[in-house]
Scaffold this motif. Structure first.
Motif, PDB file in Angstrom:
ATOM      1  N   HIS A   1      47.200  12.028  31.466  1.00  0.00           N
ATOM      2  CA  HIS A   1      48.084  12.978  32.136  1.00  0.00           C
ATOM      3  C   HIS A   1      49.404  12.291  32.428  1.00  0.00           C
ATOM      4  O   HIS A   1      49.478  11.348  33.205  1.00  0.00           O
ATOM      5  CB  HIS A   1      47.458  13.449  33.451  1.00  0.00           C
ATOM      6  CG  HIS A   1      46.435  14.516  33.273  1.00  0.00           C
ATOM      7  ND1 HIS A   1      46.636  15.815  33.706  1.00  0.00           N
ATOM      8  CD2 HIS A   1      45.231  14.512  32.682  1.00  0.00           C
ATOM      9  CE1 HIS A   1      45.581  16.540  33.410  1.00  0.00           C
ATOM     10  NE2 HIS A   1      44.713  15.778  32.788  1.00  0.00           N
ATOM     11  N   LEU A   2      50.477  12.831  31.810  1.00  0.00           N
ATOM     12  CA  LEU A   2      51.781  12.202  31.978  1.00  0.00           C
ATOM     13  C   LEU A   2      52.287  12.407  33.393  1.00  0.00           C
ATOM     14  O   LEU A   2      52.215  13.510  33.937  1.00  0.00           O
ATOM     15  CB  LEU A   2      52.765  12.820  30.972  1.00  0.00           C
ATOM     16  CG  LEU A   2      52.289  12.724  29.507  1.00  0.00           C
ATOM     17  CD1 LEU A   2      53.049  13.693  28.628  1.00  0.00           C
ATOM     18  CD2 LEU A   2      52.452  11.315  29.010  1.00  0.00           C
ATOM     19  N   GLY A   3      52.766  11.332  34.002  1.00  0.00           N
ATOM     20  CA  GLY A   3      53.442  11.444  35.297  1.00  0.00           C
ATOM     21  C   GLY A   3      52.580  11.829  36.471  1.00  0.00           C
ATOM     22  O   GLY A   3      53.088  12.252  37.505  1.00  0.00           O
ATOM     23  N   MET A   4      51.267  11.663  36.339  1.00  0.00           N
ATOM     24  CA  MET A   4      50.412  12.115  37.434  1.00  0.00           C
ATOM     25  C   MET A   4      50.712  11.375  38.728  1.00  0.00           C
ATOM     26  O   MET A   4      50.824  10.168  38.740  1.00  0.00           O
ATOM     27  CB  MET A   4      48.939  11.908  37.065  1.00  0.00           C
ATOM     28  CG  MET A   4      48.003  12.482  38.101  1.00  0.00           C
ATOM     29  SD  MET A   4      46.285  12.084  37.783  1.00  0.00           S
ATOM     30  CE  MET A   4      45.800  13.530  36.892  1.00  0.00           C
ATOM     31  N   GLY A   5      50.858  12.103  39.814  1.00  0.00           N
ATOM     32  CA  GLY A   5      51.095  11.506  41.117  1.00  0.00           C
ATOM     33  C   GLY A   5      52.554  11.360  41.488  1.00  0.00           C
ATOM     34  O   GLY A   5      52.869  11.114  42.653  1.00  0.00           O
ATOM     35  N   LEU A   6      53.454  11.526  40.520  1.00  0.00           N
ATOM     36  CA  LEU A   6      54.873  11.358  40.839  1.00  0.00           C
ATOM     37  C   LEU A   6      55.453  12.658  41.372  1.00  0.00           C
ATOM     38  O   LEU A   6      54.938  13.739  41.113  1.00  0.00           O
ATOM     39  CB  LEU A   6      55.646  10.953  39.584  1.00  0.00           C
ATOM     40  CG  LEU A   6      55.215   9.654  38.910  1.00  0.00           C
ATOM     41  CD1 LEU A   6      56.040   9.413  37.666  1.00  0.00           C
ATOM     42  CD2 LEU A   6      55.353   8.490  39.869  1.00  0.00           C
TER      43      LEU A   6
END
Lengths: 688, 448
Positions: free
Chosen positions: A546-551
């Protein structure tokens, strides 16, 4: 080895043989040791064993000189009596033989022979009509075949008498002896240690696991359990009554070249060579095993075939001193349910959860038939449908939501949808109950919610827990919209109009096969902004990253529709006809995982792209929709199983091993040239 | 030396802490959070984020999530306290890298590698080759495996220096060679740091002895809120005695609370008549049963006597009110300390400090100027000191000491000092020969 009895007999014979005697065809059954010829230094011959085992005739013994030997069958002349001198002129039915020269240290030592290879075993296939020609098929050539009359092995009736013909190559003397054929019991054979040595020596000569070898080892004597040449234990055996496949585990350490196998009672003999091996610390650390530690991986896991539950299996080894049974176990029944079977497999060795390569070759083939069986069972179940309220006449889209573990999310979803007038007009809502724990009052609750929120919906109960793919397929079967939107129960729209915007992509971009929105965690950070395939070499699997998860969303480099490897099944929209064309969701995965990327790869294979639209945002709580059964070890296995199956289905896109790195490099190069060319800093300034 | 003007560049600052004050009660977490606030407001700073470690009780998933705007939480842990390595190193190379690439900080300020792992120092340097990496050392964890205290775990003896043999004696499960490897491992990782910050000169000297080059480590004090000192405790005028003492902080074996209670117990009832010790503390329930029992046994008769008041834990915003109720603040720690937050807080509130005569305490409290030193771990000496301070002569002493207090620097000043340090660390000029010591604010004497 040398029993007192045998020694006395040998001495008696030697004294006896000092008397010169003419060579005659002995009508009487042969004494054990005879002289070949009358000279004082005539070679001596000893027959230890004459047995018939099925269609195999076996004569074993030793000789003090290199004699040429052949066998022929004794058949009575028509009308002739069985015994008596009339046998002197027997019909000469020669047999094709294989001869094995064996080492007989016991004989060589006692008789002070220079060469220990004084033993021999003659193996002939005395065919009868019931045995097929395949029996005559011999294996790689043994030592010098006998020079005998080259008559082909004819199908002859079995007889209880054979004649041994000997010929001394040096001085040309020759003669013959009649031998009674017996089928001694294994016990009497075991008592006769000389015979046992011959059989054993023969068995060790033959190619392991060949049909002849399998015959001979049935006659091998057992050795004492405390044998230093091999040790081990058969620990578990599992067999599926459904598929006949199974698994056996244990450990074994043996001298190199020792044949090892599992023997089923009245069943197949399974060599241990193809077993998967692993390190066993307990076996390695056991005192006394040092001599056997040429192979560090004592543990084994062997695939079984044709071993139904209840079969007793023995772990056996053929050592220099005899047959050794290292352990035995009764095959336990493997559950029919794939998840229960998985738990059983994990319980075999809880300290070493299987890795991708084991799952690929061992566990995958075991579980696959169970999964397919379960799917067939599920197909036969009745489906209950409840329509609440008046559905749209000609819905543009159908929103399908599977329910597992929790039903309370429904009300929170309806909260958003009830204020969305366009939704109620153009989208049909379908809930699929995928969990028998949610059945309590489901009809009444559905009716009540429909009234309260004034949202028409259809509820489906398919009789069992089908998993993510199965539940979604069930919902799709009931859907009438030309677009299908699959959504998890813990995904909540943030603004009305989201379905229209996803549908619009499908209507205006014919090259796109599936589209997914941006999903945010409850804390507002990115949960999903497209997925890419990443290779994890230490696990041997491709995972969906998952790209960018948490940002924070401001760091999503994408602002508009972007083509990606895959989008999450937590919220995914596609055309009905494309869904049907690729066969819907693949239900061969365990529980749920990788079905979404699998669907995306199917669409890609059909020439369609996958799109991510950051402008459409929903909230995904995500913690709840992990379709886990709680146990981290089981979860780990299920994820790896699914990942392995996933990459087996898509080997071009997801190559394993060394190819994976090349594919990764190519993907990085194209990715670097694309979305991240305008880096996050640039994107931020654009936003500002 | 001239420090390039920090205002010339617009910095993007990332503060990395081992905990978040919303979830943890330690002073270090709070200090890091407050510093990140100060950075955000400082001139020359474009943006500032905080990345704080969190423990949700479900293991080191490595997941990074958003707490509120500009604050991220990282679910990370240590798997190995010997080498201070992360439990989830994969996350340090993936999710953490993604965060760094998204934020693109020009300054990264690390407080602690505890719970996060030293790997992140290598990852930071590799991912952000141009950024300046600052690290504040709050304790002696790289030097000492006994919780970074430099006190022997069994007998609580003070320790001056590490050595493979001595460390092995404290931790027999690791050989002397293991300790040689540990030091090398940590020193190599610490090489990635551009500049170290020590809140006290005492700690600075300890790390220089350990092996950090003197020009790479600088003293910057922890900041305090910019508030005026408190008035004298209400209802009491100068002619009466200063009999109220306050203990603030966590209860662990190194803080010396049991020592203090022992000291009070040794005084005769006459000697401690009217003397009150207010205990404002937390985490008693996390201590060993032996310590809890010992404190319980000591404190009960004192509470019955009226000599001790157990106030229990306090939230940060309640601290000033608690300080307002006491005359003196006592810091009886038996370990070296670094720069105890409570001393700065006491001075910020205008309260003289009684503390042990070692380490960072002895540095921050000047004997007979703004506080008094007591021989460390000496219960008798503590008892006499408390008695004398509460006695008739104590009032005058108290007034004189209070007047000698210097106000600690504000968070804003400390943030500016750090930015100046970062600027010089990244400049083309050679590093300063002498350490940069940020002077404290001049004394502002308010009414005593």
């Amino acid at each position: 080895m040398w029993t007192d009895d045998l020694l006395r007999r040998v001495h008696r014979v030697r004294r006896h043989l000092r008397l010169a005697r003419p060579v005659v065809a002995e009508p009487a059954p042969l004494q054990r040791i005879v002289r070949c010829g009358t000279a004082p230094d005539a070679p001596r011959l000893c027959i230890d064993l004459v047995v018939r085992e099925g269609a195999v005739l076996l004569v074993a013994g030793w000789a003090t000189a290199p004699l040429s030997l052949s066998l022929s069958l004794n058949l009575p002349m028509p009308g002739q009596a069985q015994s008596g001198p009339a046998l002197a002129q027997d019909p000469f039915h020669a047999l094709t033989l294989r001869r094995f020269d064996l080492e007989r240290f016991d004989v060589a030592q006692h008789l002070s022979l220079p060469d220990a290879r004084c033993g021999f075993a003659l193996v002939a296939h005395a065919q009868d009509q019931t045995h097929t020609q395949a029996q005559a098929q011999t294996h790689p050539q043994g030592p010098a075949d006998v020079a005998g009359p080259a008559a082909p092995a004819t199908a002859l009736p079995l007889t209880d008498r054979v004649t041994l013909h000997w010929h001394h190559p040096v001085d040309g003397s020759q003669g013959r002896f009649h031998l009674p054929v017996s089928t001694p019991s294994p016990e009497s054979l075991a008592r006769s240690s000389a015979a046992g040595s011959a059989i054993l020596a023969l068995a060790r000569q033959l190619p392991p696991f060949s049909p002849l070898w399998q015959t001979v080892i049935g006659r091998c004597p057992d050795t004492l359990p405390r044998c230093s040449q091999a040790s081990g234990h058969l620990e578990h055996a599992l067999g599926s009554g459904l598929s006949g496949l199974g698994l056996a585990t244990g450990w074994v350490l043996a001298e190199p070249g020792t044949p090892l196998w599992l023997q089923a009672d009245d069943g197949p003999l399974l060599p241990l060579d193809p077993a998967s091996r692993h390190f066993r610390h307990d076996a390695w650390a056991t005192p006394g095993q040092a001599a056997l530690n040429t192979r560090a991986e004592a543990g084994f896991t062997l695939s079984l075939q044709g071993v139904p539950p209840g079969t007793r299996l023995r772990l056996r080894a053929l050592t220099r001193t005899g047959l050794l049974t290292l352990g035995q176990a009764v095959t336990a029944p493997m559950a029919d349910s794939p998840i229960e079977a998985t738990r059983q497999l994990l319980a075999l060795d809880p300290d070493h959860p299987p890795q991708a390569r084991h799952i690929e070759h061992l566990h995958g083939p075991l579980l696959q038939p169970l999964v397919e069986h379960r799917l067939r069972q599920l197909d036969a179940l009745p489906v209950e449908v409840l329509q609440v309220g008046q559905p749209p006449e000609a819905p543009v889209a159908s929103l399908i939501v599977p329910l597992f573990a929790r039903r309370d999310f429904v009300e929170h979803q309806l909260l958003s949808l009830s204020d969305d007038a366009a939704f109620k007009r153009h989208v049909e809502l379908i809930y699929v109950i995928d969990d028998p724990r949610l059945l309590d009052h489901w009809r009444e609750d559905a009716e009540q919610l429909g009234r309260q929120y004034d949202v028409p919906m259809r509820w489906i109960w398919g009789g069992a827990n089908r998993g993510y793919a199965g539940a979604n397929n069930l919902g799709a079967a009931q859907a009438r919209g030309r677009h299908l939107v699959f959504m998890n129960s813990d995904v909540f729209p943030r603004k009305p109009g989201w379905v229209e915007r996803l549908s619009a992509v499908l209507d205006t971009e014919p090259g796109i096969g599936a589209v997914g929105p941006r999903l945010l965690f409850a804390d507002g950070s990115i949960q999903h902004a497209g997925m890419s395939f990443r290779w994890r070499p230490e696990l041997g699997i491709w995972v969906n990253h998952h790209l960018g998860m948490g940002l924070a969303p401001e760091f999503d480099p994408h602002r508009t529709l972007t083509r990606v490897d895959a989008v999450t099944g937590a919220c995914l929209a596609l055309r009905r006809r494309d869904f049907d064309a690729v066969g819907g969701w693949d239900a061969g995965y365990l529980i749920g995982d990788f079905e979404d990327s699998d669907l995306c790869l199917k669409l890609h294979h059909a020439g369609l792209d996958i799109a991510y639209v950051p402008q459409v945002e929903l909230t995904h709580l995500q913690r709840q929709s992990m379709r886990s059964v709680g146990d981290p070890q089981l979860r780990g296995f299920v994820t790896t199983y699914n990942a392995v199956r996933h990459q087996q289905r898509w080997p071009r896109r997801l190559p394993v091993g060394a190819d994976a790195l090349a594919a990764l490099g190519a993907a990085r190069a194209s990715h670097a040239g694309g979305a991240t060319a305008a880096g996050p800093a640039t994107a931020r300034r654009q936003l500002a | 030396m001239t420090v390039p003007d920090a205002r010339a560049r617009r910095e993007r600052v990332l503060v990395i802490a081992h905990g978040h004050p919303d979830f943890a009660t330690g002073g270090g977490e709070l200090a890091a959070w407050r510093l990140s606030q100060a950075y955000r407001e400082a001139p020359g700073v474009e943006a500032c984020w905080l990345l704080a470690r969190v423990d949700r009780g479900r293991g080191a998933t490595g997941a990074i999530s958003l707490r509120r705007e500009h604050e991220y939480l990282w679910e990370q842990s240590l798997r190995d306290w010997h080498l201070l390595r992360a439990a989830n190193p994969h996350a340090t190379d993936t999710g953490f890298v993604e965060l760094l690439q998204a934020l693109q900080p020009s300054i990264v300020h690390v407080h602690h590698v505890a719970h996060l792992g030293v790997e992140m120092l290598r990852t930071l340097r590799r991912t952000l080759p141009q950024a300046r990496l600052l690290m504040t050392l709050h304790e002696y964890m790289a030097i000492c495996q006994s919780d970074g205290q430099m006190v022997t775990p069994q007998q609580h003896r003070l320790c001056e220096r590490d050595s493979p043999d001595d460390c092995h004696r404290c931790h027999p499960q690791h050989s002397p060679e293991d300790f040689w490897l540990r030091k090398r491992f940590l020193q190599q990782h610490y090489e990635r740091v551009d500049a170290f910050v020590a809140p006290s000169e005492f700690l600075r000297q300890r790390y220089i002895a350990w092996g950090i080059a003197p020009e790479r480590i600088h003293v910057i004090e922890n900041g305090q809120a910019d508030e005026a000192p408190l008035d004298t405790p209400p209802g009491i005028n100068d002619s009466t005695r200063r009999r109220r003492f306050g203990f603030f902080g966590q209860v662990n074996p190194y803080k010396g609370l049991d020592l203090l209670l022992d000291a009070l117990t040794r005084l005769s009832p006459a000697e401690r008549a009217g003397l009150v010790l207010e205990i404002n503390c937390a985490q008693l329930e996390h201590q060993t049963p032996a310590l809890q029992a010992r404190i319980d046994r000591l404190v009960r008769p004192l509470i019955d006597d009226g000599c001790v008041v157990w106030r229990g834990p306090y939230r940060p915003e309640e601290l000033r009110r608690r300080l307002a109720a006491v005359d003196w603040v006592v810091v009886p720690s038996i370990w070296w300390e670094n720069s105890p937050l409570v001393i700065q807080e006491a001075f910020s509130a205008g309260r003289p400090v009684l503390c042990s005569d070692i380490g960072g305490m002895a540095e921050k409290v000047r004997h007979d100027v703004d506080g008094l030193h007591v021989p460390v771990a000496d219960a008798h000496a503590w008892g006499h000191r408390l008695r004398d301070c509460a006695g008739p002569a104590g009032a005058a002493t108290w007034a004189r000491l209070r007047a000698g207090i210097r106000r600690p620097p504000t968070h804003a000043a400390v943030a500016r000092a750090h930015l100046g340090l970062a600027a010089s660390a990244g400049s083309e000029q050679p590093p300063a020969r002498t350490p940069v010591v940020i002077p404290l604010h001049p004394v502002t004497r308010t009414g005593s």
